[in-house]
Design a protein around this motif. Structure first.
Motif, PDB file in Angstrom:
ATOM      1  N   GLU A   1      34.166  18.588  44.462  1.00 25.92           N
ATOM      2  CA  GLU A   1      34.870  19.409  45.443  1.00 25.92           C
ATOM      3  C   GLU A   1      33.917  20.223  46.302  1.00 25.92           C
ATOM      4  OE1 GLU A   1      37.673  21.806  43.385  1.00 25.92           O
ATOM      5  OE2 GLU A   1      39.014  20.132  42.873  1.00 25.92           O
ATOM      6  N   ALA A   2      32.648  20.309  45.904  1.00 23.35           N
ATOM      7  CA  ALA A   2      31.683  21.065  46.697  1.00 23.35           C
ATOM      8  C   ALA A   2      31.356  20.364  48.012  1.00 23.35           C
ATOM      9  CB  ALA A   2      30.404  21.294  45.894  1.00 23.35           C
ATOM     10  N   TRP A   3      31.622  19.042  48.078  1.00 25.51           N
ATOM     11  CA  TRP A   3      31.394  18.291  49.314  1.00 25.51           C
ATOM     12  C   TRP A   3      32.697  18.266  50.104  1.00 25.51           C
ATOM     13  CZ3 TRP A   3      27.693  16.735  52.408  1.00 25.51           C
ATOM     14  CH2 TRP A   3      27.924  15.705  53.331  1.00 25.51           C
ATOM     15  N   GLN A   4      32.774  19.098  51.129  1.00 25.57           N
ATOM     16  CA  GLN A   4      33.983  19.201  51.938  1.00 25.57           C
ATOM     17  C   GLN A   4      33.605  19.320  53.409  1.00 25.57           C
ATOM     18  OE1 GLN A   4      36.739  22.288  50.756  1.00 25.57           O
ATOM     19  NE2 GLN A   4      36.334  21.985  48.580  1.00 25.57           N
ATOM     20  N   GLY A   5      34.233  18.482  54.231  1.00 26.25           N
ATOM     21  CA  GLY A   5      34.034  18.583  55.674  1.00 26.25           C
ATOM     22  C   GLY A   5      32.602  18.415  56.117  1.00 26.25           C
ATOM     23  N   GLY A   6      31.833  17.590  55.395  1.00 25.49           N
ATOM     24  CA  GLY A   6      30.449  17.363  55.798  1.00 25.49           C
ATOM     25  C   GLY A   6      29.521  18.509  55.476  1.00 25.49           C
ATOM     26  N   ARG A   7      29.943  19.373  54.560  1.00 19.07           N
ATOM     27  CA  ARG A   7      29.132  20.526  54.146  1.00 19.07           C
ATOM     28  C   ARG A   7      29.060  20.584  52.628  1.00 19.07           C
ATOM     29  NH1 ARG A   7      32.531  22.229  58.350  1.00 19.07           N
ATOM     30  NH2 ARG A   7      31.462  23.174  60.153  1.00 19.07           N
ATOM     31  N   VAL A   8      27.982  21.152  52.098  1.00 17.73           N
ATOM     32  CA  VAL A   8      27.838  21.352  50.655  1.00 17.73           C
ATOM     33  C   VAL A   8      28.141  22.813  50.344  1.00 17.73           C
ATOM     34  CG1 VAL A   8      26.305  21.216  48.657  1.00 17.73           C
ATOM     35  CG2 VAL A   8      26.074  19.559  50.522  1.00 17.73           C
ATOM     36  N   HIS A   9      29.257  23.061  49.703  1.00 17.29           N
ATOM     37  CA  HIS A   9      29.704  24.430  49.444  1.00 17.29           C
ATOM     38  C   HIS A   9      29.168  24.923  48.100  1.00 17.29           C
ATOM     39  CE1 HIS A   9      32.601  24.727  52.849  1.00 17.29           C
ATOM     40  NE2 HIS A   9      32.550  23.407  52.743  1.00 17.29           N
ATOM     41  N   LEU A  10      27.864  25.088  48.066  1.00 22.97           N
ATOM     42  CA  LEU A  10      27.182  25.599  46.879  1.00 22.97           C
ATOM     43  C   LEU A  10      26.050  26.521  47.315  1.00 22.97           C
ATOM     44  CD1 LEU A  10      26.967  22.324  44.728  1.00 22.97           C
ATOM     45  CD2 LEU A  10      28.378  24.332  44.218  1.00 22.97           C
ATOM     46  N   THR A  11      25.465  27.217  46.355  1.00 21.78           N
ATOM     47  CA  THR A  11      24.391  28.169  46.636  1.00 21.78           C
ATOM     48  C   THR A  11      23.030  27.490  46.591  1.00 21.78           C
ATOM     49  OG1 THR A  11      25.676  30.007  45.721  1.00 21.78           O
ATOM     50  CG2 THR A  11      23.294  30.308  45.881  1.00 21.78           C
ATOM     51  N   LEU A  12      22.239  27.700  47.625  1.00 19.38           N
ATOM     52  CA  LEU A  12      20.871  27.188  47.675  1.00 19.38           C
ATOM     53  C   LEU A  12      19.936  28.322  47.267  1.00 19.38           C
ATOM     54  CD1 LEU A  12      19.029  24.797  48.382  1.00 19.38           C
ATOM     55  CD2 LEU A  12      18.930  25.675  50.726  1.00 19.38           C
ATOM     56  N   GLN A  13      19.181  28.080  46.190  1.00 11.39           N
ATOM     57  CA  GLN A  13      18.320  29.119  45.626  1.00 11.39           C
ATOM     58  C   GLN A  13      16.872  28.912  46.058  1.00 11.39           C
ATOM     59  OE1 GLN A  13      18.784  29.282  41.353  1.00 11.39           O
ATOM     60  NE2 GLN A  13      20.985  28.931  41.455  1.00 11.39           N
ATOM     61  N   SER A  14      16.228  29.997  46.480  1.00 12.20           N
ATOM     62  CA  SER A  14      14.810  29.959  46.842  1.00 12.20           C
ATOM     63  C   SER A  14      14.075  31.036  46.055  1.00 12.20           C
ATOM     64  CB  SER A  14      14.621  30.210  48.342  1.00 12.20           C
ATOM     65  OG  SER A  14      15.297  29.241  49.117  1.00 12.20           O
ATOM     66  N   SER A  15      13.023  30.629  45.343  1.00  6.37           N
ATOM     67  CA  SER A  15      12.210  31.574  44.566  1.00  6.37           C
ATOM     68  C   SER A  15      10.759  31.479  45.026  1.00  6.37           C
ATOM     69  CB  SER A  15      12.311  31.273  43.069  1.00  6.37           C
ATOM     70  OG  SER A  15      13.641  31.432  42.613  1.00  6.37           O
ATOM     71  N   TRP A  16      10.250  32.586  45.537  1.00  7.23           N
ATOM     72  CA  TRP A  16       8.887  32.652  46.076  1.00  7.23           C
ATOM     73  C   TRP A  16       8.017  33.419  45.081  1.00  7.23           C
ATOM     74  CZ3 TRP A  16       7.652  35.995  51.014  1.00  7.23           C
ATOM     75  CH2 TRP A  16       6.307  35.842  51.360  1.00  7.23           C
ATOM     76  N   ASN A  17       6.994  32.752  44.568  1.00  9.76           N
ATOM     77  CA  ASN A  17       6.115  33.334  43.542  1.00  9.76           C
ATOM     78  C   ASN A  17       6.912  33.842  42.346  1.00  9.76           C
ATOM     79  OD1 ASN A  17       3.762  32.801  44.988  1.00  9.76           O
ATOM     80  ND2 ASN A  17       3.817  34.770  46.052  1.00  9.76           N
ATOM     81  N   GLY A  18       7.936  33.068  41.974  1.00 13.66           N
ATOM     82  CA  GLY A  18       8.727  33.391  40.792  1.00 13.66           C
ATOM     83  C   GLY A  18       9.811  34.417  41.018  1.00 13.66           C
ATOM     84  N   ARG A  19       9.881  34.989  42.223  1.00 11.90           N
ATOM     85  CA  ARG A  19      10.908  35.998  42.513  1.00 11.90           C
ATOM     86  C   ARG A  19      11.983  35.384  43.397  1.00 11.90           C
ATOM     87  NH1 ARG A  19      12.105  40.194  46.223  1.00 11.90           N
ATOM     88  NH2 ARG A  19      10.388  39.588  47.610  1.00 11.90           N
ATOM     89  N   LYS A  20      13.223  35.506  42.971  1.00 12.27           N
ATOM     90  CA  LYS A  20      14.324  34.931  43.734  1.00 12.27           C
ATOM     91  C   LYS A  20      14.505  35.714  45.032  1.00 12.27           C
ATOM     92  CE  LYS A  20      17.163  32.923  41.183  1.00 12.27           C
ATOM     93  NZ  LYS A  20      18.169  32.628  40.132  1.00 12.27           N
ATOM     94  N   VAL A  21      14.355  35.031  46.166  1.00 13.30           N
ATOM     95  CA  VAL A  21      14.470  35.691  47.457  1.00 13.30           C
ATOM     96  C   VAL A  21      15.686  35.211  48.240  1.00 13.30           C
ATOM     97  CG1 VAL A  21      11.996  36.154  47.638  1.00 13.30           C
ATOM     98  CG2 VAL A  21      12.915  34.007  48.551  1.00 13.30           C
ATOM     99  N   GLY A  22      16.284  34.084  47.832  1.00 19.28           N
ATOM    100  CA  GLY A  22      17.440  33.562  48.541  1.00 19.28           C
ATOM    101  C   GLY A  22      18.479  32.992  47.603  1.00 19.28           C
ATOM    102  N   MET A  23      19.718  33.395  47.800  1.00 19.51           N
ATOM    103  CA  MET A  23      20.871  32.827  47.102  1.00 19.51           C
ATOM    104  C   MET A  23      21.923  32.560  48.175  1.00 19.51           C
ATOM    105  SD  MET A  23      20.418  32.540  43.776  1.00 19.51           S
ATOM    106  CE  MET A  23      22.029  32.625  43.010  1.00 19.51           C
ATOM    107  N   CYS A  24      21.592  31.645  49.081  1.00 16.67           N
ATOM    108  CA  CYS A  24      22.374  31.461  50.297  1.00 16.67           C
ATOM    109  C   CYS A  24      23.459  30.400  50.134  1.00 16.67           C
ATOM    110  CB  CYS A  24      21.450  31.086  51.456  1.00 16.67           C
ATOM    111  SG  CYS A  24      20.267  32.394  51.876  1.00 16.67           S
ATOM    112  N   ASP A  25      24.632  30.701  50.645  1.00 12.33           N
ATOM    113  CA  ASP A  25      25.766  29.779  50.623  1.00 12.33           C
ATOM    114  C   ASP A  25      25.535  28.719  51.697  1.00 12.33           C
ATOM    115  OD1 ASP A  25      28.182  28.457  50.890  1.00 12.33           O
ATOM    116  OD2 ASP A  25      29.396  30.271  50.708  1.00 12.33           O
ATOM    117  N   ALA A  26      25.444  27.462  51.269  1.00 11.64           N
ATOM    118  CA  ALA A  26      25.136  26.382  52.203  1.00 11.64           C
ATOM    119  C   ALA A  26      26.359  25.858  52.939  1.00 11.64           C
ATOM    120  CB  ALA A  26      24.459  25.223  51.456  1.00 11.64           C
TER     121      ALA A  26
END
Length: 334
Positions: A209-234
């Motif tokens: 169900e996360a694949w809807q309307g050509g978009r991925v409705h999940l959180t994209l996580q980015s960790s820079w030097n071990g520290r989480k800097v992004g928890m962005c809704d894709a």
């Protein structure tokens, strides 16, 4: 199903099917040796790969082996086309606002897109090699799709049907080289080194169900030097979905199987709190963080990446399990 390409000393690697939990894999030998082979004849090859995937996930294969992301190339190690959009208009708005520039109205109806180098992708655990830290080394966490054949003039709905696989990307940028290149009027070139992709690419049905309307409705996580800097809704704030991005390419030409289309930096809007804007979901590239600092404080304070820095990009399903595996890279000198 989930597919990956393992290093074997060749330019195109060896195609494998990967289990849903990313624990094991099985060579696709006898079905297709390389992912491009499968893409070229998807209607015939993909059902056979799906059968192998079903057997692997049921524990019915005799020659399965442990899956190691460090041994992966990009799922498609070289592609006929790599076109990266800028589908999250919040990112564009922040960049423009930091320069005291307006966003042209056309940007909201006609996607921004550039064509990058597709002859030398790198694996999810390969180093980001930059000749100088002075280039302004930055990561960009994105979602990307691999297409089958899409005819010229395809509508966004028709283009969606051409999506074969979904994966993650780190579209590395050398920020300090960009201004001079853009000033020439021909766009990015030296400022865009080799792009890295997630260990596995997955068919859209794996996203449920996360694949809807050509978009991925999940959180994209980015960790820079071990520290989480992004928890962005894709999903929600992706202005142009992948069907629209592919249709943009197909306006004047055919899109051939093995083309990769990127979403651009995943970006979410801030919220006002006590008279000041905050970005609780963080950022998917350093440049965006620097734009926010410029808007709020008059100048950026966060530096770009240095040699020895690490970046980890990952997306997990609602069950908490990694879907694509992680892009996990270190910045290095040549």
């Amino acid at each position: 199903m989930k597919l990956a390409t393992l290093k074997d000393g060749s330019r195109d690697g060896q195609l494998v099917v990967v289990s849903r939990d990313l624990a094991s894999a099985h060579y696709a030998t006898g079905i297709a040796n390389r992912l491009q082979q499968a893409l070229d004849d998807w209607g015939f090859v993909s059902p056979q790969l799906q059968d192998l995937s079903d057997a692997l996930n049921a524990g019915r294969t005799r020659h399965a082996f442990p899956f190691d992301p460090a041994q992966c190339m990009a799922p498609l190690p070289r592609a006929y086309q790599w076109a990266d959009g800028s589908a999250y208009l919040n990112h564009v708005e922040l960049v423009r606002k930091a320069r005291n520039a307006e966003v042209p109205e056309s940007f909201y109806s006609d996607p921004l897109m550039y064509q990058g180098g597709s002859d030398d992708f790198i694996g999810p655990c390969d180093r980001i090699v930059a000749a100088s830290e002075a280039f302004g080394i930055d990561f960009e966490a994105e979602v990307a799709v691999i297409t089958g054949d899409v005819k010229m003039g395809a509508t966004p709905a028709q283009a969606l049907d051409g999506i074969r696989l979904v994966m993650l990307a780190n579209d590395v940028s050398l920020r300090n080289l960009i201004p001079n290149e853009l000033a020439k009027g021909f766009g990015f070139f030296q400022s865009k080194p080799a792009t890295a992709f997630s260990p596995v690419a997955v068919t859209p049905d794996e996203l449920g169900e996360a694949w809807q309307g050509g978009r991925v409705h999940l959180t994209l996580q980015s960790s820079w030097n071990g520290r989480k800097v992004g928890m962005c809704d894709a999903g929600e704030e992706m202005t142009f979905h992948f069907g629209e991005l592919i249709a943009h390419i197909a306006k004047t030409r055919n899109v051939r199987a093995g083309s990769i289309v990127g979403s651009g930096t995943v970006s979410n809007k801030g919220v006002e709190k006590n008279g000041r804007m905050e970005w609780p979901k963080g950022y998917s590239c350093i440049a965006e963080k620097r734009c926010i600092e410029t808007i709020q404080d008059g100048q950026p304070s966060t530096e770009f990446m240095k040699y020895g820095d690490t970046i980890r990009i990952e997306m997990k399903g609602r069950d908490g399990q990694s879907i694509f595996g992680a892009i996990d890279q270190e910045v290095a000198a040549p």
